[in-house]
Design a protein around this motif. Structure first.
Motif, PDB file in Angstrom:
ATOM      1  N   ASP A 184       0.829  -1.208   0.000  1.00 13.60           N
ATOM      2  CA  ASP A 184       0.000   0.000   0.000  1.00 13.60           C
ATOM      3  C   ASP A 184       0.864   1.259   0.000  1.00 13.60           C
ATOM      4  N   LEU A 192      -6.111  -1.768   1.103  1.00 14.05           N
ATOM      5  CA  LEU A 192      -6.314  -1.506   2.519  1.00 14.05           C
ATOM      6  C   LEU A 192      -7.269  -2.490   3.200  1.00 14.05           C
ATOM      7  N   PRO A 193      -8.375  -2.937   2.560  1.00 11.50           N
ATOM      8  CA  PRO A 193      -9.257  -3.920   3.220  1.00 11.50           C
ATOM      9  C   PRO A 193      -8.582  -5.258   3.506  1.00 11.50           C
ATOM     10  N   CYS A 199      -4.935   0.208   9.782  1.00 19.58           N
ATOM     11  CA  CYS A 199      -5.905   0.784   8.850  1.00 19.58           C
ATOM     12  C   CYS A 199      -5.989   2.303   9.026  1.00 19.58           C
ATOM     13  N   ARG A 234     -16.086   4.587   2.573  1.00 23.98           N
ATOM     14  CA  ARG A 234     -15.063   3.553   2.345  1.00 23.98           C
ATOM     15  C   ARG A 234     -14.269   3.287   3.614  1.00 23.98           C
ATOM     16  N   THR A 273     -16.303   1.224   5.966  1.00 25.52           N
ATOM     17  CA  THR A 273     -16.400  -0.166   5.513  1.00 25.52           C
ATOM     18  C   THR A 273     -15.138  -0.952   5.865  1.00 25.52           C
ATOM     19  N   ILE A 274     -13.969  -0.318   5.680  1.00 20.75           N
ATOM     20  CA  ILE A 274     -12.707  -0.997   5.992  1.00 20.75           C
ATOM     21  C   ILE A 274     -12.612  -1.294   7.479  1.00 20.75           C
ATOM     22  N   SER A 278     -14.947  -4.055   8.421  1.00 20.43           N
ATOM     23  CA  SER A 278     -14.475  -5.379   8.007  1.00 20.43           C
ATOM     24  C   SER A 278     -13.429  -5.920   8.979  1.00 20.43           C
TER      25      SER A 278
END
Length: 348
Positions: free
Chosen positions: A26, A36-37, A66, A80, A83-84, A87
């Protein structure tokens, strides 16, 4: 380092290595790659080894990673980013559940192992170190190391007729083999004190096995009786005994003819015939199962037991047998593929 230790080391390092690789890619490739996820793989792999604390630690590191990478990539998309983070949190919670289920299964397996070990101790009681004029030592290795239980059997009984010994190998493995071994040992412990000779003892054992197995399986066995500086054998399809004389010479006494194993003698053309050999102070008698002589090295060569007889030179019987056992394990360079039992007799 053993294969099991190497596996544990890999599982310990793997979550951190995976997160490190994701972070490195990354940083080098930028946020456009969208890796990233993938930081969530750290908590996912953390549940494979260790407890809940380890999963929580890896999950916290993943969450901080993260946030750090999001700040580095100048991630301004709130959806986004949420969401990451969700997760990572979700995989961490799933890891908690996975660890709880794994620990529950491990506890159940440990209980089963404890029961198996208790059954093995009841089945194969420690042989008496002294029986009459003889000293006995035993080595037993199960091919199923996790269960520590198998189908090989042995026993030593000091009877009025002499010291009587049995070493046998039940066809098959698992609980059925253990049940059959229990039948054979129970019959031997009783009949060894009653029967006047090995022929009668063998008949008693054969009837017990035939009733138990109903002709479907069998038990190879060798019976021995030591008396008056002489040993008498009765062989039911078992590997020959190894007799090591005081001068270092080796003999593998064999019967006049071979017969079928216990449980199958009804189909044999003749009963087994007893055969004898001299057994004096200074001599050694090793009875064993085919898991010893059929153990192969990486090139497919069988273990040369007769050639290794010089390893049994230690004055302590148990120490001598342990040296031979270690040599056997070194020969196969790994776990055995069959149960292996050895019983050593010496005059004390």
């Amino acid at each position: 380092m053993s294969a099991k230790n190497r596996q544990l080391t890999v599982l310990t390092v793997l979550p951190f290595a995976m997160m490190g690789v994701v972070a490195l890619v990354d940083v080098l490739a930028g946020s456009k790659v969208g890796l990233l996820p993938m930081v969530a793989v750290g908590p996912a792999f953390a549940s494979l080894e260790g407890g809940r604390r380890r999963v929580a630690c890896v999950g916290a590191i993943a969450l901080l990673l993260c946030l750090g990478l999001g700040w580095y990539d100048d991630l301004t998309d709130v959806r986004r980013a949420s969401t990451i983070i969700a997760s990572v949190v979700g995989v961490t919670v799933a890891g908690f559940v996975a660890v709880s289920l794994r620990e529950q299964r491990e506890e159940e397996l440990e209980n089963v192992r404890s029961i198996a070990e208790a059954a093995q101790r009841v089945l194969l009681k420690p042989v008496p170190r002294l029986a009459g004029d003889l000293r006995a030592a035993v080595s037993y290795m199960s091919a199923v190391a996790e269960a520590r239980i198998g189908g090989d059997l042995y026993e030593v009984v000091a009877a009025p007729q002499g010291v009587r010994v049995i070493v046998g190998d039940v066809q098959g493995k698992g609980l059925e083999a253990v049940e059959t071994a229990a039948v054979v040992l129970g019959a031997f412990r009783e009949a060894a004190l009653d029967e006047p000779d090995l022929i009668g003892l063998g008949r008693r054992l054969d009837r017990s096995v035939a009733r138990q197995l109903d002709g479907e399986k069998f038990v190879t066995a060798i019976l021995a009786e030591v008396r008056d500086r002489e040993v008498t054998f009765l062989n039911y399809g078992h590997p020959p005994p190894l007799l090591i004389h005081a001068d270092g010479s080796v003999a593998l006494p064999e019967p006049p003819w071979y017969t079928l194993p216990l449980g199958l003698t009804a189909h044999a053309p003749a009963e087994p015939a007893p055969f004898r050999a001299d057994f004096h102070p200074g001599d050694q008698l090793l009875l064993y199962t085919d898991g010893v002589t059929e153990a192969r090295d990486d090139d497919g060569r069988f273990y040369p037991l007769a050639e290794r007889s010089h390893l049994l030179k230690d004055d302590d019987s148990e120490a001598a047998l342990e040296i031979l056992r270690q040599d056997l394990l070194q020969h196969v360079s790994g776990p055995l593929h069959d149960d292996a039992a050895m019983l050593l007799l010496r005059y004390r």
